[in-house]
Enzyme design. Sequence first.
Site, PDB file in Angstrom:
ATOM      1  N   GLY A 170      41.672  47.806  46.636  1.00 54.85           N
ATOM      2  CA  GLY A 170      41.594  48.919  45.693  1.00 54.85           C
ATOM      3  C   GLY A 170      40.334  48.953  44.872  1.00 54.85           C
ATOM      4  O   GLY A 170      39.507  49.841  45.024  1.00 54.85           O
ATOM      5  N   SER A 171      40.163  47.971  43.983  1.00 55.64           N
ATOM      6  CA  SER A 171      39.029  48.011  43.069  1.00 55.64           C
ATOM      7  C   SER A 171      37.786  47.423  43.716  1.00 55.64           C
ATOM      8  O   SER A 171      37.852  46.531  44.563  1.00 55.64           O
ATOM      9  CB  SER A 171      39.352  47.247  41.786  1.00 55.64           C
ATOM     10  OG  SER A 171      39.601  45.883  42.068  1.00 55.64           O
ATOM     11  N   CYS A 173      42.880  40.399  47.233  1.00 53.46           N
ATOM     12  CA  CYS A 173      43.169  41.152  46.028  1.00 53.46           C
ATOM     13  C   CYS A 173      42.008  42.105  45.764  1.00 53.46           C
ATOM     14  O   CYS A 173      41.060  42.189  46.565  1.00 53.46           O
ATOM     15  CB  CYS A 173      43.365  40.180  44.857  1.00 53.46           C
ATOM     16  SG  CYS A 173      44.265  40.869  43.449  1.00 53.46           S
ATOM     17  N   CYS A 230      50.064  39.520  45.063  1.00 51.19           N
ATOM     18  CA  CYS A 230      49.085  38.426  45.102  1.00 51.19           C
ATOM     19  C   CYS A 230      49.507  37.282  44.191  1.00 51.19           C
ATOM     20  O   CYS A 230      50.284  37.459  43.266  1.00 51.19           O
ATOM     21  CB  CYS A 230      47.698  38.934  44.699  1.00 51.19           C
ATOM     22  SG  CYS A 230      47.615  39.664  43.052  1.00 51.19           S
ATOM     23  N   GLU A 257      48.190  38.047  49.199  1.00 52.63           N
ATOM     24  CA  GLU A 257      47.284  36.899  49.095  1.00 52.63           C
ATOM     25  C   GLU A 257      47.672  35.845  50.116  1.00 52.63           C
ATOM     26  O   GLU A 257      48.841  35.508  50.249  1.00 52.63           O
ATOM     27  CB  GLU A 257      47.362  36.309  47.683  1.00 52.63           C
ATOM     28  CG  GLU A 257      46.549  35.053  47.481  1.00 52.63           C
ATOM     29  CD  GLU A 257      47.288  33.779  47.886  1.00 52.63           C
ATOM     30  OE1 GLU A 257      46.613  32.860  48.379  1.00 52.63           O
ATOM     31  OE2 GLU A 257      48.509  33.714  47.711  1.00 52.63           O
ATOM     32  N   GLU A 273      35.044  34.552  22.237  1.00 51.74           N
ATOM     33  CA  GLU A 273      33.857  33.701  22.244  1.00 51.74           C
ATOM     34  C   GLU A 273      33.881  32.678  23.377  1.00 51.74           C
ATOM     35  O   GLU A 273      32.830  32.346  23.941  1.00 51.74           O
ATOM     36  CB  GLU A 273      33.722  32.974  20.899  1.00 51.74           C
ATOM     37  CG  GLU A 273      33.367  33.866  19.725  1.00 51.74           C
ATOM     38  CD  GLU A 273      34.582  34.478  19.046  1.00 51.74           C
ATOM     39  OE1 GLU A 273      34.404  35.045  17.945  1.00 51.74           O
ATOM     40  OE2 GLU A 273      35.697  34.388  19.604  1.00 51.74           O
ATOM     41  N   LEU A 274      35.084  32.177  23.704  1.00 45.45           N
ATOM     42  CA  LEU A 274      35.155  31.174  24.769  1.00 45.45           C
ATOM     43  C   LEU A 274      34.781  31.778  26.115  1.00 45.45           C
ATOM     44  O   LEU A 274      34.033  31.177  26.894  1.00 45.45           O
ATOM     45  CB  LEU A 274      36.566  30.570  24.826  1.00 45.45           C
ATOM     46  CG  LEU A 274      36.744  29.442  25.854  1.00 45.45           C
ATOM     47  CD1 LEU A 274      35.847  28.258  25.519  1.00 45.45           C
ATOM     48  CD2 LEU A 274      38.202  29.014  25.931  1.00 45.45           C
ATOM     49  N   HIS A 287      39.115  35.357  44.196  1.00 40.22           N
ATOM     50  CA  HIS A 287      39.074  34.689  42.902  1.00 40.22           C
ATOM     51  C   HIS A 287      38.053  33.558  42.882  1.00 40.22           C
ATOM     52  O   HIS A 287      37.997  32.792  41.929  1.00 40.22           O
ATOM     53  CB  HIS A 287      40.464  34.169  42.528  1.00 40.22           C
ATOM     54  CG  HIS A 287      41.409  35.264  42.148  1.00 40.22           C
ATOM     55  ND1 HIS A 287      41.373  35.875  40.913  1.00 40.22           N
ATOM     56  CD2 HIS A 287      42.385  35.899  42.840  1.00 40.22           C
ATOM     57  CE1 HIS A 287      42.299  36.819  40.859  1.00 40.22           C
ATOM     58  NE2 HIS A 287      42.928  36.850  42.008  1.00 40.22           N
TER      59      HIS A 287
END
Length: 773
Positions: free
Chosen positions: A447-448, A742, A659, A681, A25-26, A710
């Site tokens: 990668g992603s 990253c 990273c 990183e 929920e947070l 990030h």
Amino acid sequence: MTTKSAAAAARATVYGYPRQGPNRELKKAIEGYWKGRVTPDALRTTAAELRAANWRQLADAGIHEVPTGDFSYYDHVLDTTVMVGAIPERHRDAVTADTVDGYFAMARGTQDVAPLEMTKWFDTNYHYLVPELGPDTVFTADSAKQVAELKEALALGLTARPVLVGPVTYLLLAKPAPGAPAAFEPLTLLDRLLPVYAEVLADLRAAGAEWAQLDEPALVQDRTPAELNAAERAYRDLGALTDRPKLLVASYFDRLGDALPVLAKAPVDGLALDFTESAAANLDALAAVGGLPGKRLVAGVVNGRNIWVNDLEKSLSTLGTLLGLADRVDVAASCSLLHVPLDTGLERDIEPQVLRWLAFARQKTAEIITLAKGLAQGTDTIAAELAANRADLTSRAGSPITRDPAVRSRAAAVTDADTRRSQPYGERAAAQRAQLRLPLLPTTTIGSFPQTGELRTARADLRGGRIDAAGYEERIKAEIQEVISFQEKTGIDVLVHGEAERNDMVQYFAEQLTGYLATQHGWVQSYGTRYVRPPILAGDISRPEPMTVRWTQYAQSLTSRPVKGMLTGPVTMLAWSFVRDDQPLGDTARQVALALRDEVNDLEAAGTSVIQVDEPALRETLPLRAAADHPAYLDWATESFRLTTSGVRPDTQIHTHMCYAEFGDIVQAIDDLDADVISLEAARSHMQVARELAEHGYPREAGPGVYDIHSPRVPSTEEAAALLRKGLEAIPAERLWVNPDCGLKTRGWPETRASLENLVAAARTVREELSAS
């Protein structure tokens, strides 16, 4: 107090609890706030409800003293930065204008202002935001959060103990602020910081705190005499205060070593010590310093970082020994339960007998309460619990899940030659240049690519039976096509397929390897609103069939440019899992490495010329005690990586990625990996790692990141180019790659497109500058 009366007084407590709520929920409330769908008042209400629910659950279960102040919207170290008024200059206007928005700006940055640097919390996979301090830092107390949360718990009729990051650890975790002298040591600010802690402690006492906990985990690391003297001075001064609660100084994650006698002699009212794993050495060390006469000892005998059931009889034995070493002995987990999932009762897909081997936060709470009861009232009162615990331990030890003779035979047959490439790096590099024909400063990503709502919906629809496997695969193919097309149009040199089919970089592989268990609700906070479900490594590991070859081949069929094969390395597979505790980590790493070696070899056989084996956890898993524990760990960690990657031809280029950690103390280990290219990183730390590689004389290719993924902000072309130029000051152009920090899984497509377009433009700009010079 006698041993008998100390036992009778035993109570149960914890240092912290999972923050997210049973259904995260947070996370949902905070991300809704960022998107403008949740108001500040609604966010505060959700947070208050979650805190109250946690406290009630703990108290109803039998916890005698609940923690307060451990709850956080993003990070408890950032909360401490706010508490002591150490707001970086670039964020002060935002914090003054709106405390909530300013808080999140420090964590995530804005388009115009960079966030605080983020790195790993000791040897865990939790990330904290690094305080920035300088000679001109002025501390001011702001105890509003800590006091408010204490009052909330007291209003529920609970006994509560505020938990704070201690002043020594806070300063040791900090870094010099931008513009501060490079040699500046934040610990020199201790005398300036202690009056602020004194003011906060006075406020907590006025609000009703009987005890306050000051966490000093930094003291379990190797510390200089000057740092130990600082700890002695800090707790001499804080202990001498008259307007304060009783002080409980806590350490965890390892043994205290030379810091134990310092804290034992300090004029504080109690210590909280870890007695699990290597920290079990605290038992003999505590006896050697004469114990804690007249003081409270909180004994962390339930491991707060793994998910295996406690050996209750062994813990009771430890507690029995401790009874003679302190005036009062209470029972706790070894550290905050932040690092484990919430409740095994939510899991429906794990075999019931296997589930009995596991203990998440609620089960660990029950173990703590059982141990406190047995200590206070005698083991006869917990005879049923002890019998059930013995049965569960026996079941696990004898299960065929835990041992596979074929796996063990293969691991025992590994030779040193299996962990070495067939040619030295110089010869490999020449073969790879001829094979790949890449430009100077080649560009790639880690990668992603963004995991969109549509992808998550497709995955949920597959699980729910709303689409079949064929329909799901068509959706994945379409996503891969989009990712490849974008990279080609943008001008990226070495492509990735984007990992659309992967739920998580560890879980995806764990679900395809024997010996692993997957959870459905085992969420653990990594940073901010980023939660992961670490798989459970329960038995011997093998790979029944290829895991990534099919999708990598499909992506390569769409382009003439090289597409990287993407794997998660053996150390990270361990570090980001809950790992079996019944054999040495090095043995388990070798099993995982052999399974991954098969995948690497299959990728190469399928035509993949660049293969990346990510090891972001190599540094975070480094033991906290350097001299005693680093060499053995680094030996098996680097060997397992080489075992994974050394079966390929010389012209196959092996990449790795790391990273969000401090790399300076593992540069030799990075060298020992013998990867052809490493990406790291570097954006938030302004290319610090590039300088560290240069100082070491690192001989291979490297890509220090120029795009901080990030943060939602989009770096400009000039910003990326400036970082690239700084990288060139340390790494020659012929060995420098251009990439983000990253993977891009957590970012949205608009910012990803803009950021990567700027990254490629920056590479072209700097290439032109190099050509002109």
